[in-house]
Enzyme design. Sequence first.
Site, PDB file in Angstrom:
ATOM      1  CE  LYS A 215     -14.496  -3.023-102.045  1.00 23.65           C
ATOM      2  NZ  LYS A 215     -15.184  -4.495-101.904  1.00 23.65           N
TER       3      LYS A 215
ATOM      4  CE1 TYR B   8     -14.113  -8.854-101.411  1.00 20.14           C
ATOM      5  CE2 TYR B   8     -14.799  -9.229 -99.092  1.00 20.14           C
ATOM      6  CZ  TYR B   8     -14.027  -8.520 -99.997  1.00 20.14           C
ATOM      7  OH  TYR B   8     -12.620  -7.796 -99.597  1.00 20.14           O
TER       8      TYR B   8
ATOM      9  NE  ARG C  74     -19.738   2.352 -78.587  1.00 15.42           N
ATOM     10  CZ  ARG C  74     -20.644   2.533 -77.479  1.00 15.42           C
ATOM     11  NH1 ARG C  74     -22.040   2.354 -77.660  1.00 15.42           N
ATOM     12  NH2 ARG C  74     -20.017   2.709 -76.186  1.00 15.42           N
TER      13      ARG C  74
ATOM     14  CG  ASP D  37     -22.474  -7.793-101.288  1.00 12.61           C
ATOM     15  OD1 ASP D  37     -22.640  -6.654-101.958  1.00 12.61           O
ATOM     16  OD2 ASP D  37     -21.321  -8.172-100.850  1.00 12.61           O
TER      17      ASP D  37
HETATM   18  C1  LIG Z   1     -15.166  -5.313-101.017  1.00 14.60           C
HETATM   19  C2  LIG Z   1     -16.362  -6.235-100.837  1.00 14.60           C
HETATM   20  C3  LIG Z   1     -16.996  -6.361 -99.684  1.00 14.60           C
HETATM   21  C4  LIG Z   1     -16.410  -6.145 -98.446  1.00 14.60           C
HETATM   22  O1  LIG Z   1     -16.528  -4.605 -98.096  1.00 14.60           O
HETATM   23  P1  LIG Z   1     -15.091  -4.029 -97.391  1.00 14.60           P
HETATM   24  O2  LIG Z   1     -15.460  -2.733 -97.046  1.00 14.60           O
HETATM   25  O3  LIG Z   1     -14.053  -4.273 -97.990  1.00 14.60           O
HETATM   26  O4  LIG Z   1     -15.240  -4.551 -95.745  1.00 14.60           O
HETATM   27  C5  LIG Z   1     -18.274  -7.304 -99.677  1.00 14.60           C
HETATM   28  N1  LIG Z   1     -18.808  -7.682-100.677  1.00 14.60           N
HETATM   29  C6  LIG Z   1     -18.405  -7.394-101.920  1.00 14.60           C
HETATM   30  C7  LIG Z   1     -19.069  -7.812-103.265  1.00 14.60           C
HETATM   31  C8  LIG Z   1     -17.121  -6.689-101.954  1.00 14.60           C
HETATM   32  O5  LIG Z   1     -16.713  -6.275-103.221  1.00 14.60           O
END
Ligand SMILES: *Cc1c(COP(=O)(O)O)cnc(C)c1O
Length: 380
Positions: A196, A99, A47, A171
């Site tokens: 992604k 998101y 962890r 982000d």
């Molecule tokens: C998918 C996504 C998230 C969340 O991420 P997860 O890996 O699904 O928890 C946050 N911000 C954006 C822009 C995303 O496309």
Amino acid sequence: MKFNTKTIHGGQQNIDPAYGSVMPPIYQTSTYSQTTPGGHKGYEYSRSANPTRTALENALASIENGKFGLAFGSGLAAIDAVMKLFKPGDEIISTNDLYGGSYRLFTKIFEGLGLKFHFVGMQDSSKIESLINTNTKLIWVETPTNPMMSIIDIEAVAAVSKKHNLILAVDNTFATPYLQQPLELGADIVMHSATKYLGGHSDVVMGSLVVNDKGLADKLYFIQNAIGAIAGPMDSFLVLRGIKTLHIRMQRHCENGEKIAHFLRSHPKVDKVYWPGFEDHPNHEIAKKQMSGYGGMISFTTKENSLKGAVSVVEKLKVFTLAESLGGVESLAGHPASMTHASIPKEEREKTGVVDSLIRLSVGIEDEEDLISDLKQALA
Ligand SMILES: *Cc1c(COP(=O)(O)O)cnc(C)c1O
């Protein structure tokens, strides 16, 4: 080291002194033997740290031009860790088009724990400034925004953030460091859903944070270890592998994205196309300034302008898969209002343009001709 070299070698010195394996081994272990209490080789419990995760965290820091990387069990776990820097009464100013899961985390979890959120269009940074008071601690930016593909000027927001001594988090999931490097533009934290483009193969869920400031890194590491939403060794290996081809994948995502954006725009049944590469996109100049390309994310509406029409298009697609998520090698299509953004109330989402007829495409790296003929038959 330049970017393309970094994706392959960045932060990867001193891996596997045992046998010289080129890829770091998957250290699928929870714990590490000690010769005497405290006598270990830098790892005690997975962890707190795991060598495969360390290799990935160093790679993440390298490609984002940052000093410290942290890998989490999901993108939302990474955002959760950022929010836990704050205490009840603290205020956060966030992009209003973001998101859906981030919006849900902010409003359904952290508002209940006493944080206060302001959601605002950030095209005009004076709007941000008018919301700042002594309780304001963080500005949260998502750009390009999801799914409306608006672009926020990171440097302009960073100037406001610095002036008021706030933390700026970006982000960077949609752009990836191949197209945009928020730390270079003045952000303090860059966040990814590594699920992604960084992972890139739709086979792992993961999140990450990268920062430059040691004090901030220590606090985030403390939260990561204390709460425990870490990325596992196998997933760390997969994302590290994904990052090694990020630059060539992104290049093709951009090429295909451009062709499909233009195809959609010239199609008689298509109404609006949202893609920041168009010269008449309202934020095109900012996109040109802070991004090195426009990516493979495109949203559009059809002239029929109905829920039924949009649903029938996404159901007819054959090469594009109807699915949540984005950023993988395969092309995906989504219907934000009923899928990724269903957690945002209709009234709220329609304010930013997420209408029932909106379709979002994550353009993959297949042959562009196949993608275009698929869209043609679905729109016919
Ligand atoms: C998918 C996504 C998230 C969340 O991420 P997860 O890996 O699904 O928890 C946050 N911000 C954006 C822009 C995303 O496309």
